[in-house]
Motif scaffolding. Structure first.
Motif, mmCIF file in Angstrom:
data_model
loop_
_atom_site.group_PDB
_atom_site.id
_atom_site.type_symbol
_atom_site.label_atom_id
_atom_site.label_comp_id
_atom_site.label_asym_id
_atom_site.label_seq_id
_atom_site.Cartn_x
_atom_site.Cartn_y
_atom_site.Cartn_z
ATOM 1 N N LYS A 111 55.112 51.435 63.452
ATOM 2 C CA LYS A 111 53.963 51.431 64.347
ATOM 3 C C LYS A 111 52.851 50.482 63.867
ATOM 4 O O LYS A 111 51.774 50.440 64.458
ATOM 5 C CB LYS A 111 53.391 52.843 64.444
ATOM 6 C CG LYS A 111 54.334 53.835 65.111
ATOM 7 C CD LYS A 111 53.677 55.188 65.251
ATOM 8 C CE LYS A 111 54.592 56.180 65.957
ATOM 9 N NZ LYS A 111 53.959 57.518 66.131
ATOM 10 N N LYS A 112 53.147 49.725 62.813
ATOM 11 C CA LYS A 112 52.131 48.823 62.248
ATOM 12 C C LYS A 112 52.365 47.386 62.738
ATOM 13 O O LYS A 112 53.423 46.809 62.497
ATOM 14 C CB LYS A 112 52.165 48.852 60.731
ATOM 15 C CG LYS A 112 51.086 47.982 60.077
ATOM 16 C CD LYS A 112 51.076 48.153 58.581
ATOM 17 C CE LYS A 112 49.998 47.279 57.938
ATOM 18 N NZ LYS A 112 48.662 47.562 58.484
ATOM 19 N N TYR A 132 51.573 43.241 62.884
ATOM 20 C CA TYR A 132 51.101 42.123 62.066
ATOM 21 C C TYR A 132 50.889 40.905 62.976
ATOM 22 O O TYR A 132 51.746 40.590 63.805
ATOM 23 C CB TYR A 132 52.124 41.760 60.983
ATOM 24 C CG TYR A 132 52.350 42.843 59.954
ATOM 25 C CD1 TYR A 132 51.554 42.928 58.814
ATOM 26 C CD2 TYR A 132 53.373 43.782 60.122
ATOM 27 C CE1 TYR A 132 51.769 43.921 57.871
ATOM 28 C CE2 TYR A 132 53.593 44.776 59.181
ATOM 29 C CZ TYR A 132 52.784 44.837 58.050
ATOM 30 O OH TYR A 132 53.003 45.823 57.124
ATOM 31 N N THR A 139 57.818 43.265 54.010
ATOM 32 C CA THR A 139 57.696 43.694 55.410
ATOM 33 C C THR A 139 59.054 43.631 56.100
ATOM 34 O O THR A 139 59.747 42.608 56.042
ATOM 35 C CB THR A 139 56.697 42.786 56.164
ATOM 36 O OG1 THR A 139 55.434 42.843 55.506
ATOM 37 C CG2 THR A 139 56.553 43.231 57.605
ATOM 38 N N THR A 180 44.467 44.327 65.568
ATOM 39 C CA THR A 180 45.463 45.199 66.206
ATOM 40 C C THR A 180 45.357 44.949 67.712
ATOM 41 O O THR A 180 44.323 44.473 68.192
ATOM 42 C CB THR A 180 45.204 46.680 65.899
ATOM 43 O OG1 THR A 180 43.885 47.030 66.345
ATOM 44 C CG2 THR A 180 45.335 46.952 64.398
#
Length: 270
Positions: free
Chosen positions: A213-214, A216, A242, A259
């Protein structure tokens, strides 16, 4: 024999004689005050020269060209003096008589004239020119080497390979293709989109790589008047370790979003 030895002064000064020739000339120096005087003059002229770099050999042929020019000039001067003397002697109708000089005085003056060597200064000039030219040549080579670093790699042998390619989908007519390209010095993400809506004000399209859910940030772009846009992103910019599993495009109010703040219009999972 003494005349031949006297002509070796410059070669002796420049260390150009063989060991046997050097020993013979040093014996000659013990009995020839004229050569000792010339050698002292050579050393006095060159002892204070400051060289810009270590001595190097000048380019091939330079010595012959410089000395050839010097001796050609000497030959021309000699010819001109003989020509002037011949013309004056032919045109003159009055003979000027000088008082007779003593025999000893005449022999002394004749010996003094023989001792003068017009080629000495020319030889010194040629030697100095060669020395300066050699040092300039070395400095130029060093500067050229310093300004031309050797390339680490030959770009002509680099081979790129597409390892992943996905089609992004959404609820609009917009379409996009994302490709992961493996290069010799790292991976590159490229994304091409079309049929995009025109942006307003400071709006941008933002590409995201998503791990769980992150999100970049992976590049920002705007569409042209035909609704086309593209971005290229070096994967080495991502934090180490990552493992992203999706790619998406959102419409953001400006290029500072860390975000997604706007609507995600296209996305695809891997």
């Amino acid at each position: 024999m003494m005349r031949n030895e006297c002509e070796k002064v410059i070669d002796y000064f420049n260390n150009q004689l063989t060991e046997n020739e050097q020993n013979e000339f040093e014996k000659h120096l013990e009995t020839c005050g004229e050569c000792r005087e010339e050698l002292a003059e050579l050393r006095a002229l060159t002892e204070d020269l400051a060289f810009a770099s270590e001595p190097v050999n000048p380019p091939e042929g330079m010595k012959d060209r410089v000395l050839g020019a010097v001796f050609a000039e000497e030959s021309n001067d000699t010819n001109e003096e003989e020509s002037d003397y011949s013309e004056d002697h032919h045109n003159s109708s009055v003979v000027a008589f000088e008082p007779k000089k003593d025999k000893d005085t005449s022999e002394h003056e004749e010996l003094s004239q023989k001792n003068k060597k017009p080629w000495l200064m020319r030889g010194l000039a040629a030697a100095l020119i060669l020395s300066i030219a050699g040092n300039l040549y070395a400095v130029m080579n060093e500067q050229e080497s310093a300004t031309q670093p050797e390339p680490d790699k030959d770009p002509t042998i680099s081979t790129d390979e597409i390892t992943t390619k996905v089609q992004l989908q959404g609820e609009t007519d917009a379409r996009a293709t994302a490709s992961l390209i493996q290069q010799e010095d790292g991976n590159l993400l490229t994304l091409q989109a079309d049929a995009l809506e025109q942006l307003e004000g400071e709006e941008v399209y933002q590409v995201w790589l998503i791990e769980g859910k992150k999100p970049y940030r992976a590049g920002t772009f705007v569409a042209n008047e035909n609704g086309e846009g593209a971005v290229a992103y070096a994967m080495e910019q991502l934090p180490e370790g990552t493992n992203w599993d999706a790619v998406a495009i959102s419409r953001e109010p400006d290029a500072t979003s860390q975000t997604p703040q706007g609507k995600v219009i296209l996305q695809a999972e891997l």
